[in-house]
Design a protein around this motif. Sequence first.
Motif, PDB file in Angstrom:
ATOM      1  N   ASN A  39       0.822  -1.212   0.000  1.00  0.00           N
ATOM      2  CA  ASN A  39       0.000   0.000   0.000  1.00  0.00           C
ATOM      3  C   ASN A  39       0.855   1.260   0.000  1.00  0.00           C
ATOM      4  OD1 ASN A  39      -2.866  -0.580  -0.186  1.00  0.00           O
ATOM      5  ND2 ASN A  39      -2.593  -1.726   1.704  1.00  0.00           N
ATOM      6  N   SER A  40       1.966   1.239   0.723  1.00  0.00           N
ATOM      7  CA  SER A  40       2.886   2.382   0.698  1.00  0.00           C
ATOM      8  C   SER A  40       3.439   2.586  -0.710  1.00  0.00           C
ATOM      9  CB  SER A  40       4.044   2.173   1.679  1.00  0.00           C
ATOM     10  OG  SER A  40       3.577   2.198   2.991  1.00  0.00           O
ATOM     11  N   ASP A  43       0.679   4.042  -2.792  1.00  0.00           N
ATOM     12  CA  ASP A  43       0.470   5.438  -2.407  1.00  0.00           C
ATOM     13  C   ASP A  43       1.488   6.332  -3.110  1.00  0.00           C
ATOM     14  OD1 ASP A  43      -1.631   4.765  -0.732  1.00  0.00           O
ATOM     15  OD2 ASP A  43      -0.469   4.947   1.125  1.00  0.00           O
ATOM     16  N   LYS A  48      -2.517   8.306  -2.957  1.00  0.00           N
ATOM     17  CA  LYS A  48      -3.299   7.715  -1.869  1.00  0.00           C
ATOM     18  C   LYS A  48      -4.718   7.420  -2.343  1.00  0.00           C
ATOM     19  CE  LYS A  48      -0.980   9.528   2.199  1.00  0.00           C
ATOM     20  NZ  LYS A  48      -0.600   8.302   2.855  1.00  0.00           N
TER      21      LYS A  48
END
Length: 132
Positions: A39-40, A43, A48
């Motif tokens: 997810n980072s 993002d 995001k």
Amino acid sequence: MSDSKTFQIPEEMVARYASLNEKAKRIEEELAEMKKIFNSFFDHAHGKLCKGEERIGDYKIQRQIRHSEQYHPEKTVKVLEDLNLTDCIISVKQPDKQKIDAALTLGMVSEEELKDCLIKKSSQAIVVKLIK
């Protein structure tokens, strides 16, 4: 209930269960860590809360974004009442367990009168721990 003398569970099976259960916990923790990293990455690469797709070696990794909406119960009811739109409000009647228990204690209602109203639920859980 069956006689535990006629039906036995082998200790090896219990040990295997405990071992697999412990591995499952470690795997879930590792997967959660990897999801944070993925997810980072998304993002940073796509923004995001943006969906994305990447090819990494022989794998395609995607991030999907699912959205849900619901109205805040108290605020929405207040606005609808102020607008006199009470048809848009559901009144939910449900028993108050604490008050029913108090009424039972005080003899205002008998268990016999409520016997067909009581829903009993049971669930099973297996816990295996190494003892030494």
